[in-house]
Design a protein around this motif. Structure first.
Motif, PDB file in Angstrom:
ATOM      1  N   PHE A  80      -7.756  -3.274  -3.535  1.00  0.00           N
ATOM      2  CA  PHE A  80      -7.946  -4.090  -2.305  1.00  0.00           C
ATOM      3  C   PHE A  80      -9.525  -3.773  -1.924  1.00  0.00           C
ATOM      4  CE2 PHE A  80      -3.580  -4.949  -2.550  1.00  0.00           C
ATOM      5  CZ  PHE A  80      -3.566  -6.229  -2.087  1.00  0.00           C
ATOM      6  N   GLY A  81     -10.065  -2.686  -2.360  1.00  0.00           N
ATOM      7  CA  GLY A  81     -11.288  -2.001  -1.747  1.00  0.00           C
ATOM      8  C   GLY A  81     -11.127  -1.572  -0.325  1.00  0.00           C
ATOM      9  N   SER A  82      -9.988  -0.941  -0.366  1.00  0.00           N
ATOM     10  CA  SER A  82      -9.824  -0.178   0.882  1.00  0.00           C
ATOM     11  C   SER A  82     -10.042   1.350   0.759  1.00  0.00           C
ATOM     12  CB  SER A  82      -8.399  -0.302   1.517  1.00  0.00           C
ATOM     13  OG  SER A  82      -7.424  -0.218   0.522  1.00  0.00           O
ATOM     14  N   LYS A  83     -10.172   2.281   1.782  1.00  0.00           N
ATOM     15  CA  LYS A  83     -10.055   3.542   1.644  1.00  0.00           C
ATOM     16  C   LYS A  83      -8.603   4.292   1.374  1.00  0.00           C
ATOM     17  CE  LYS A  83     -11.457   7.970   3.817  1.00  0.00           C
ATOM     18  NZ  LYS A  83     -12.055   8.463   5.139  1.00  0.00           N
ATOM     19  N   ASN A  84      -7.736   3.605   2.341  1.00  0.00           N
ATOM     20  CA  ASN A  84      -6.611   3.991   2.086  1.00  0.00           C
ATOM     21  C   ASN A  84      -5.441   2.751   2.220  1.00  0.00           C
ATOM     22  OD1 ASN A  84      -7.588   6.427   3.862  1.00  0.00           O
ATOM     23  ND2 ASN A  84      -6.226   7.093   2.180  1.00  0.00           N
ATOM     24  N   THR A  85      -4.209   2.902   1.439  1.00  0.00           N
ATOM     25  CA  THR A  85      -3.297   1.693   1.643  1.00  0.00           C
ATOM     26  C   THR A  85      -1.951   2.482   1.824  1.00  0.00           C
ATOM     27  OG1 THR A  85      -4.756   0.269   0.169  1.00  0.00           O
ATOM     28  CG2 THR A  85      -2.630  -0.065   0.152  1.00  0.00           C
ATOM     29  N   PHE A  86      -1.352   1.551   2.645  1.00  0.00           N
ATOM     30  CA  PHE A  86       0.107   1.987   3.019  1.00  0.00           C
ATOM     31  C   PHE A  86       0.976   0.938   2.514  1.00  0.00           C
ATOM     32  CE2 PHE A  86      -2.216   4.093   6.176  1.00  0.00           C
ATOM     33  CZ  PHE A  86      -1.969   5.625   6.027  1.00  0.00           C
ATOM     34  N   PHE A  87       2.147   1.220   1.556  1.00  0.00           N
ATOM     35  CA  PHE A  87       3.205   0.378   1.403  1.00  0.00           C
ATOM     36  C   PHE A  87       4.136   0.084   2.427  1.00  0.00           C
ATOM     37  CE2 PHE A  87       1.381   1.152  -2.614  1.00  0.00           C
ATOM     38  CZ  PHE A  87       2.223   0.517  -3.777  1.00  0.00           C
ATOM     39  N   ILE A  88       4.371  -1.001   2.966  1.00  0.00           N
ATOM     40  CA  ILE A  88       5.196  -1.621   4.201  1.00  0.00           C
ATOM     41  C   ILE A  88       6.607  -2.233   3.871  1.00  0.00           C
ATOM     42  CG2 ILE A  88       5.152  -2.713   6.403  1.00  0.00           C
ATOM     43  CD1 ILE A  88       3.108  -0.281   6.441  1.00  0.00           C
ATOM     44  N   HIS A 227       4.319 -10.647   0.063  1.00  0.00           N
ATOM     45  CA  HIS A 227       5.297 -11.641  -0.384  1.00  0.00           C
ATOM     46  C   HIS A 227       4.919 -13.106  -0.261  1.00  0.00           C
ATOM     47  CE1 HIS A 227       6.981 -12.656   3.465  1.00  0.00           C
ATOM     48  NE2 HIS A 227       6.232 -11.504   4.224  1.00  0.00           N
ATOM     49  N   LYS A 228       3.924 -13.255   0.751  1.00  0.00           N
ATOM     50  CA  LYS A 228       3.854 -14.920   1.046  1.00  0.00           C
ATOM     51  C   LYS A 228       2.911 -15.420   0.022  1.00  0.00           C
ATOM     52  CE  LYS A 228       3.913 -14.896   5.995  1.00  0.00           C
ATOM     53  NZ  LYS A 228       4.591 -13.733   6.313  1.00  0.00           N
ATOM     54  N   THR A 229       1.905 -14.839  -0.373  1.00  0.00           N
ATOM     55  CA  THR A 229       1.216 -15.503  -1.710  1.00  0.00           C
ATOM     56  C   THR A 229       0.732 -14.521  -2.853  1.00  0.00           C
ATOM     57  OG1 THR A 229      -0.844 -14.930  -0.613  1.00  0.00           O
ATOM     58  CG2 THR A 229       0.089 -17.363  -0.123  1.00  0.00           C
ATOM     59  N   GLY A 230       1.263 -13.328  -2.645  1.00  0.00           N
ATOM     60  CA  GLY A 230       1.040 -12.362  -3.842  1.00  0.00           C
ATOM     61  C   GLY A 230       2.177 -12.045  -4.828  1.00  0.00           C
ATOM     62  N   GLY A 231       3.457 -12.680  -4.580  1.00  0.00           N
ATOM     63  CA  GLY A 231       4.371 -12.519  -5.441  1.00  0.00           C
ATOM     64  C   GLY A 231       5.603 -11.271  -5.446  1.00  0.00           C
ATOM     65  N   SER A 232       5.493 -10.415  -4.226  1.00  0.00           N
ATOM     66  CA  SER A 232       6.189  -9.504  -4.105  1.00  0.00           C
ATOM     67  C   SER A 232       7.455  -9.930  -3.442  1.00  0.00           C
ATOM     68  CB  SER A 232       5.537  -8.426  -3.103  1.00  0.00           C
ATOM     69  OG  SER A 232       5.438  -8.666  -1.985  1.00  0.00           O
ATOM     70  N   LEU A 233       8.550  -9.136  -3.237  1.00  0.00           N
ATOM     71  CA  LEU A 233       9.541  -9.557  -2.590  1.00  0.00           C
ATOM     72  C   LEU A 233       9.527  -9.567  -1.112  1.00  0.00           C
ATOM     73  CD1 LEU A 233      12.503  -7.207  -4.452  1.00  0.00           C
ATOM     74  CD2 LEU A 233      12.025  -9.682  -4.553  1.00  0.00           C
ATOM     75  N   THR A 234      10.221 -10.493  -0.528  1.00  0.00           N
ATOM     76  CA  THR A 234      10.157 -10.999   1.135  1.00  0.00           C
ATOM     77  C   THR A 234      10.263  -9.644   1.657  1.00  0.00           C
ATOM     78  OG1 THR A 234      11.218 -13.194   0.851  1.00  0.00           O
ATOM     79  CG2 THR A 234      11.481 -11.990   2.914  1.00  0.00           C
ATOM     80  N   GLN A 235       9.456  -9.540   2.753  1.00  0.00           N
ATOM     81  CA  GLN A 235       9.374  -8.244   3.617  1.00  0.00           C
ATOM     82  C   GLN A 235       8.754  -7.114   3.153  1.00  0.00           C
ATOM     83  OE1 GLN A 235      13.572  -7.091   5.257  1.00  0.00           O
ATOM     84  NE2 GLN A 235      12.978  -5.150   5.283  1.00  0.00           N
ATOM     85  N   SER A 236       7.900  -7.273   2.212  1.00  0.00           N
ATOM     86  CA  SER A 236       6.846  -6.152   1.654  1.00  0.00           C
ATOM     87  C   SER A 236       5.519  -6.485   1.881  1.00  0.00           C
ATOM     88  CB  SER A 236       7.001  -6.102   0.104  1.00  0.00           C
ATOM     89  OG  SER A 236       7.013  -7.262  -0.615  1.00  0.00           O
ATOM     90  N   SER A 237       4.917  -5.911   2.285  1.00  0.00           N
ATOM     91  CA  SER A 237       3.346  -5.936   2.708  1.00  0.00           C
ATOM     92  C   SER A 237       2.709  -4.666   2.431  1.00  0.00           C
ATOM     93  CB  SER A 237       3.325  -6.208   4.018  1.00  0.00           C
ATOM     94  OG  SER A 237       4.027  -7.456   4.345  1.00  0.00           O
ATOM     95  N   PHE A 238       1.338  -4.938   2.651  1.00  0.00           N
ATOM     96  CA  PHE A 238       0.320  -3.644   2.582  1.00  0.00           C
ATOM     97  C   PHE A 238      -0.543  -3.573   3.802  1.00  0.00           C
ATOM     98  CE2 PHE A 238      -0.013  -3.953  -2.047  1.00  0.00           C
ATOM     99  CZ  PHE A 238       0.682  -2.966  -2.591  1.00  0.00           C
ATOM    100  N   LEU A 239      -0.448  -2.557   4.177  1.00  0.00           N
ATOM    101  CA  LEU A 239      -1.423  -2.145   5.372  1.00  0.00           C
ATOM    102  C   LEU A 239      -2.681  -1.627   4.817  1.00  0.00           C
ATOM    103  CD1 LEU A 239      -2.314  -1.997   8.186  1.00  0.00           C
ATOM    104  CD2 LEU A 239      -0.971  -0.131   8.731  1.00  0.00           C
ATOM    105  N   LEU A 240      -4.045  -2.077   4.850  1.00  0.00           N
ATOM    106  CA  LEU A 240      -5.098  -1.616   4.415  1.00  0.00           C
ATOM    107  C   LEU A 240      -6.076  -1.079   5.555  1.00  0.00           C
ATOM    108  CD1 LEU A 240      -6.368  -4.725   2.258  1.00  0.00           C
ATOM    109  CD2 LEU A 240      -4.552  -2.824   1.444  1.00  0.00           C
ATOM    110  N   CYS A 241      -6.723   0.412   5.135  1.00  0.00           N
ATOM    111  CA  CYS A 241      -7.376   1.044   6.170  1.00  0.00           C
ATOM    112  C   CYS A 241      -8.905   1.290   5.782  1.00  0.00           C
ATOM    113  CB  CYS A 241      -6.848   2.102   6.496  1.00  0.00           C
ATOM    114  SG  CYS A 241      -5.353   2.214   7.397  1.00  0.00           S
ATOM    115  N   GLY A 242      -9.827   1.029   6.393  1.00  0.00           N
ATOM    116  CA  GLY A 242     -11.199   1.115   6.087  1.00  0.00           C
ATOM    117  C   GLY A 242     -11.691   2.613   6.418  1.00  0.00           C
ATOM    118  N   LYS A 243     -12.939   2.997   6.264  1.00  0.00           N
ATOM    119  CA  LYS A 243     -13.543   4.434   6.288  1.00  0.00           C
ATOM    120  C   LYS A 243     -13.383   4.825   7.549  1.00  0.00           C
ATOM    121  CE  LYS A 243     -18.525   2.744   6.444  1.00  0.00           C
ATOM    122  NZ  LYS A 243     -18.070   1.382   6.267  1.00  0.00           N
ATOM    123  N   ASN A 244     -13.683   3.826   8.656  1.00  0.00           N
ATOM    124  CA  ASN A 244     -13.654   4.492  10.101  1.00  0.00           C
ATOM    125  C   ASN A 244     -12.147   4.691  10.713  1.00  0.00           C
ATOM    126  OD1 ASN A 244     -16.268   3.900  10.084  1.00  0.00           O
ATOM    127  ND2 ASN A 244     -16.049   1.638  10.707  1.00  0.00           N
TER     128      ASN A 244
END
Length: 483
Positions: A80-88, A227-244
């Motif tokens: 995703f081009g993020s500094k950090n990513t969290f599985f939600i 889960h909406k347009t990416g193909g994972s199961l309902t209720q699953s998401s990513f939280l992306l964080c940048g360098k700041n």
């Protein structure tokens, strides 16, 4: 992007190793690989139940990852081009709330469009942050809210120099994008973070000729609904964080509300969906775009309907448009969107994403087939032939400028009393009222109940919208502030 790295799926691979080891289970969940609930196992399948497991050393722990989940986060960050990513695993709602709660404390201001999802206003209730609303543009022909005009964002920033952040929808439910690149630039010049609700923008990271993504625009955080347009199961998401962003603090905020019993079915689905998009995203979303464009052309050829696209771009309120969205205006055939939505489901066996006062939205993906697209087109043609009527008397706009009196937290927790909605004109709401989907409040805590709000509620109920938000499940009474 490192293709070799993206071919890995650490959580999925760890689950396969766990399954092959045939571990004797004296931990939760109590169904013990499905043996304790045969009906559930027969319904979902043995393979599913055997990997519905608890956190343990070989599988890591979502609250404090040190091995396979940590590795999966790093691989997702590269994708995703993020500094950090969290599985939600608490839905994109949890990601949106974590963005706001890690940025704003009680009394802090946050600039946002009023047509945000309920989750963002919920975060204000929890955190005590103060919204500075930017009214979006409105397309009067389509009756929909648009993006945030740059001049309005600039005005809000200059009048509220102490605001901590600006929140942006990228895109809206209808596929409309604000000038995210410029908003980020203006916010950063004024020492504000930019938080992006990308619940409907997963594909921006992987498809060609897409609107700009949050991370590409150098935004600070983004909630991405895989889960909406990416193909994972309902209720699953990513939280992306940048360098700041202090991602260690963000994890603490996430852990305030996210479950300590994370579903490995959801985690593995995120891992595999990311892998699939990284390796095949261009092809997947090209096919999606082609299907949506074909459907648009054919629906517009029917007459009466208007499946809108990039022709509505004006360089400001509609800075860009997501062509994978099949948004269709229905008022010209004399039917509200929710009426077309109900007819499609009840009489044609076609379930679309939502219908509102004037439009419907069909979600298109590479999982669709041309046969199903043709079935939708045919059904819309028949609905027009059978049900078309004069549009006189129909409500034309789904966005109402709010009259904000109090911050959401003060109103929600204030001294309040129930009153009939019929007698509530002029009161200050202590509750939400919204049609779901899309989950954008018609009325939020702290806002005055106006005649326009009441007319919209009555009309939406008459047309069959599913209204939610009040303690009264029938939406006949509402809590208002006393005094």
């Amino acid at each position: 992007m490192d293709k070799f790295l993206q071919e890995k799926a650490p959580i999925f691979e760890a689950l396969k190793r766990y399954k092959s080891n045939r571990i004797v289970r004296f931990d939760v969940p109590g169904h013990k690989g499905g043996r304790g609930n045969r009906e559930l196992t027969n319904f979902l399948g043995q393979d599913c139940l055997t990997v519905d497991v608890n956190s343990m050393k070989p599988l890591d722990n979502l609250s404090h990852p040190t091995s396979v989940i940590k590795e999966a986060e790093k691989i997702a960050s590269e994708a995703f081009g993020s500094k950090n990513t969290f599985f939600i695993v608490n839905g994109t709602t949890a990601a949106v709330q974590a963005m706001i709660m890690s940025t704003c404390k009680t009394g802090d201001k946050i600039i946002m469009p009023r047509n945000v999802h309920r989750s963002a206003i919920n975060a204000l209730i929890i955190s005590g942050a103060i919204p500075v609303y930017v009214n979006p543009g409105v397309d009067k022909k389509l009756g929909i809210s648009l993006g945030m005009p740059l001049s309005h964002v600039k005005e809000a920033i200059l009048k509220n120099k102490d605001a901590k952040a600006v929140l942006v929808n990228n895109p809206t439910y209808y596929g409309i994008c604000s000038n995210l690149d410029k908003i980020v630039e203006m916010a950063h010049e004024n020492n504000m973070l930019v938080l992006v609700d990308e619940a409907h923008g997963t594909h921006f990271y992987f498809g060609d000729d897409m609107p700009i993504s949050a991370m590409e625009a150098n935004a600070d955080m983004a909630a991405v609904s895989m889960h909406k347009t990416g193909g994972s199961l309902t209720q699953s998401s990513f939280l992306l964080c940048g360098k700041n962003v202090n991602s260690n603090y963000v994890r603490q905020i996430i852990n305030l509300t996210q479950t300590t019993s994370a579903s490995y079915l959801l985690l593995a689905s995120l891992d595999l969906a990311r892998k699939n998009l990284s390796l095949n995203g261009n092809d997947i979303f090209k096919r999606t775009m082609d299907l949506a464009q074909y459907a648009r052309e054919e629906i517009n050829n029917l007459g009466g309907y208007y499946a809108f696209s990039k022709e509505i771009i004006d360089g400001d309120k509609v800075f860009d448009f997501d062509e994978t969205k099949l948004s269709i205006h229905t008022l010209d055939i004399g039917l509200a969107g929710i009426e077309v939505y109900d007819i499609l489901r009840d009489e044609y066996g076609i379930q679309i994403e939502f219908g509102d006062i004037g439009n419907i939205l069909a979600i298109i993906s590479a999982g669709d087939r041309i046969l199903e697209i043709e079935r939708l087109i045919s059904a819309l043609s028949e609905i027009k032939r059978l049900y078309e009527k004069d549009k006189i008397g129909m409500l034309e706009s789904e966005y109402i400028d709010p009259e904000v009196v109090l911050p959401p937290q003060r109103a929600f927790y204030g001294s309040k009393k129930p009153i009939s909605i019929d007698n509530s004109l002029g009161g200050i709401s202590a509750e939400f009222i919204m049609a779901y989907p899309p989950g954008i409040p018609i009325l939020a805590p702290g806002e005055r109940i106006t005649r326009n709000v009441l007319d919209y509620i009555y009309y939406a109920k008459e047309k069959g919208s599913l209204l939610t938000g009040t303690q009264d499940m029938k939406i006949e009474n509402i809590y208002v502030l006393e005094g």
